[in-house]
Design a protein around this motif. Sequence first.
Motif, PDB file in Angstrom:
ATOM      1  N   TYR A  43      -0.131  -4.775   5.001  1.00  0.00           N
ATOM      2  CA  TYR A  43       0.433  -6.048   4.569  1.00  0.00           C
ATOM      3  C   TYR A  43       0.094  -7.096   5.599  1.00  0.00           C
ATOM      4  N   ASN A  65       3.667 -10.357  -8.914  1.00  0.00           N
ATOM      5  CA  ASN A  65       3.866 -10.045  -7.496  1.00  0.00           C
ATOM      6  C   ASN A  65       3.722  -8.541  -7.335  1.00  0.00           C
ATOM      7  N   TRP A  77       4.157  -5.475  -4.734  1.00  0.00           N
ATOM      8  CA  TRP A  77       4.972  -5.313  -3.527  1.00  0.00           C
ATOM      9  C   TRP A  77       5.457  -3.869  -3.418  1.00  0.00           C
ATOM     10  N   CYS A 126       7.700  -2.872   2.835  1.00  0.00           N
ATOM     11  CA  CYS A 126       6.821  -3.939   3.309  1.00  0.00           C
ATOM     12  C   CYS A 126       7.671  -5.130   3.741  1.00  0.00           C
ATOM     13  N   CYS A 135       6.952  -8.492   2.108  1.00  0.00           N
ATOM     14  CA  CYS A 135       7.354  -8.462   0.698  1.00  0.00           C
ATOM     15  C   CYS A 135       8.838  -8.785   0.564  1.00  0.00           C
ATOM     16  N   TYR A 154      -0.285  -5.898   0.827  1.00  0.00           N
ATOM     17  CA  TYR A 154       0.889  -6.427   0.141  1.00  0.00           C
ATOM     18  C   TYR A 154       1.672  -7.379   1.026  1.00  0.00           C
ATOM     19  N   PRO A 155       2.371  -8.354   0.418  1.00  0.00           N
ATOM     20  CA  PRO A 155       2.409  -8.632  -1.019  1.00  0.00           C
ATOM     21  C   PRO A 155       1.136  -9.330  -1.479  1.00  0.00           C
ATOM     22  N   SER A 197       0.762 -13.037   1.691  1.00  0.00           N
ATOM     23  CA  SER A 197       1.977 -13.527   2.314  1.00  0.00           C
ATOM     24  C   SER A 197       1.789 -14.925   2.888  1.00  0.00           C
TER      25      SER A 197
END
Length: 242
Positions: A5, A137, A139, A143, A146, A208-209, A226
């Motif tokens: 992420y 989204n 996710w 995370c 997230c 992610y996200p 993000s």
Amino acid sequence: MKYLYPVALSLLLATTVHAQAPDSPRPASARPVVQLTQESTVIDAGGGPLPYPVWRQMLAVGEYKIQPAPGSSAAQPVFQVVARTPEEKAAYLAKLPPPKESPFFTNGQSIAAFKMRDMNGRKYDSKDLAGKIVVLNFWFIGCPPCRAEIPDLNKLVQQNAKRDDVVFLAVALDEHNAIEKFTKDHPYEYALVPGGRYIAERYGIRSYPTNLVVDREGKVVFHAQSHPNISAFLQKAIDDVK
């Protein structure tokens, strides 16, 4: 499989902060420079210690700022996380550059057809969603970025509550029971799709996200990961769809 992420705060680790002993004022040009790193001592507003993952997440959406703590010095630097005023937050977000595009989509591409079922058993078929704007989204619960953006994504849903042409879908890697437990303490107003690992893999998503907006013809018009002000850019993408 190891999931990645993006960290919106990576620039913080290269940030320099002017530290100055309160009893020895110096001209700004002469102040020693102290670098903020993962190993820096950081405290909350009450003076309690904050580990790096915690203060990093606190800063993720612009609600807080970091500054030298009272009594901090160049020899023994201590930083403190404090809440921004609404005006400070608005000014901070306005100065941020736009989010980088994700590496998994391109604007104008037709998104591959999908069929999903949310936590309440409602089915979503991309064919049935033709003519609507779809906000997605991707996710997972473990995370931090997230989780950090969920409150702002909830506000996005609320801003568009009177529109029946916008559909919000949050595709989670986690299974039904884990999401049900998580959302008891962390409400999420998107339609939640559990067990979405196979959907993410179909689109080649590996970090992610990941957020995207799909227009009425099923074409991607916005995609990013993000960002502290992600909801504002998602809203703009929604509003720009004719």
